[in-house]
Design an enzyme around this catalytic site. Sequence first.
Site, short mmCIF file in Angstrom:
data_model
loop_
_atom_site.label_atom_id
_atom_site.label_comp_id
_atom_site.label_asym_id
_atom_site.label_seq_id
_atom_site.Cartn_x
_atom_site.Cartn_y
_atom_site.Cartn_z
N ASP A 89 -54.65 22.88 21.77
CA ASP A 89 -54.69 23.13 20.32
C ASP A 89 -55.01 24.60 20.06
O ASP A 89 -55.73 25.24 20.83
CB ASP A 89 -55.75 22.25 19.65
CG ASP A 89 -55.53 20.78 19.90
OD1 ASP A 89 -54.43 20.29 19.56
OD2 ASP A 89 -56.43 20.12 20.44
N ASP A 140 -56.49 26.81 16.86
CA ASP A 140 -57.07 26.84 15.52
C ASP A 140 -57.13 28.28 15.03
O ASP A 140 -57.33 29.22 15.82
CB ASP A 140 -58.47 26.23 15.52
CG ASP A 140 -58.46 24.76 15.92
OD1 ASP A 140 -57.42 24.11 15.73
OD2 ASP A 140 -59.47 24.28 16.45
N ASP A 175 -70.69 25.91 16.83
CA ASP A 175 -71.63 25.18 17.65
C ASP A 175 -72.09 25.93 18.90
O ASP A 175 -73.28 26.13 19.12
CB ASP A 175 -71.05 23.81 18.04
CG ASP A 175 -69.61 23.89 18.55
OD1 ASP A 175 -69.13 25.00 18.82
OD2 ASP A 175 -68.99 22.82 18.69
#
Length: 429
Positions: A62, A64, A136
């Site tokens: 992926d 982003d 995070d």
Amino acid sequence: MKRSTPDSLKSNPHSGARVNIDTSRIDRNALRVISGLHAAGFQAYLVGGGVRDLLLGLSPKDFDIATDAHPKDVRRLFDNSRVIGRRFRIVHVYGSKGYVEVATFRAAGRAHVNQKGRILTDNIYGSIDEDAFRRDFTANALYYDPDEGRLLDLVGGRQDLDARLLRVIGDPDLRFREDPVRMLRAIRLAVKLDFKVEKRAEETICRLGHLLSEVPSARLFDEILKLFHAGFAVRTFSALREYGLFQYLFPMTEKALEDTTLQTFTSLVYGALQNTDERVRAGKPVTPSFLYAVFLWGPMRILTRQLELDGLSPKIAHDAAMQDTIISQLRYTSIPKRMSHPMRDMWDLQYRFYRKRGKQVFRLYQHARFRAAYDFLCLRAQAGEPVDRLCEWWTVFQDADEATQRKMVRAPGRGAGKTPFKSGNRTYH
């Protein structure tokens, strides 16, 4: 509580460094979206796991994008896009091979939280410095501009990548309370990347694991798929138990694993997890229903035994135990009906495998869940359950021609059925 952005985020020796990344490994749609945002006067970067994996020499799944453009701006620039989410609004921009996620820089420390510190909504926009601080882990807070070939590292993520260290940005206690699922993500990433979790985070995970009980069961189901269908299921399972988190996902399974009367259950679980890893790495399909059926097999067997001792017939006890086990697990992780029905079929067929005579054998052989149930049966045999002869009989049956199959299923006392069928060193009656 509002937090200010530390000065260390505003000056970092890695900030803006040129890096050698082969842009051919980046999704073309992601490159197109970033260039389009740049042309419209906005900042735009690849961010998160995609950048991390590129720097580690892995192939990202992926890509982003983080930008200072608001969702409505992104939606206006790209016709093939749509805004999704409430708690965290992002834009999906579609291309020929799927979509890329575009998120606006979030303001650090200004999300709406409840009394327990849990994030309820996070749609207050800020600068890239603030956005980096609210992510995070440092390894997930690297921003890459493919047009300029520059990497922005505002939290020391590149240094932690080199040290193979998974470090929480900010106070682990606060960050895990904001979103307890981050504890599962820490385990998943540490296992996948072969990183060490920083000591502060390790201690906090062991102390705050109980907060997973407050996460919606549907969200935990999604995390289960990520944890066990990534090709590292065996190591992930061991790590979850080591950190004390597995008990909050599958409490009945954890209890069954500690039951000395079910010594083969642990072997069954590890065998199924190893089988899952092998299938994932070979590019073969895996189904959540199979792993759930394995995890809950021990608890279901314990409950069946209890109900039989209470006076129920084996059939009624079995059916009741299947139903009650699934319902009990729903309190912890959701089980969609598309999964619970295959689970029940796999469990039920374990008992039907003992019927090796007549037309019912061929009906069972044509059952939609036969193959999954057969694999389950043979995993049980490998784990030490006394079903090895049963597994071998059904293995021979599948490999035999139709005439041999008919000989195998004839009832004793009916013509050729009086003669046992032999295969290798085994005789089948």
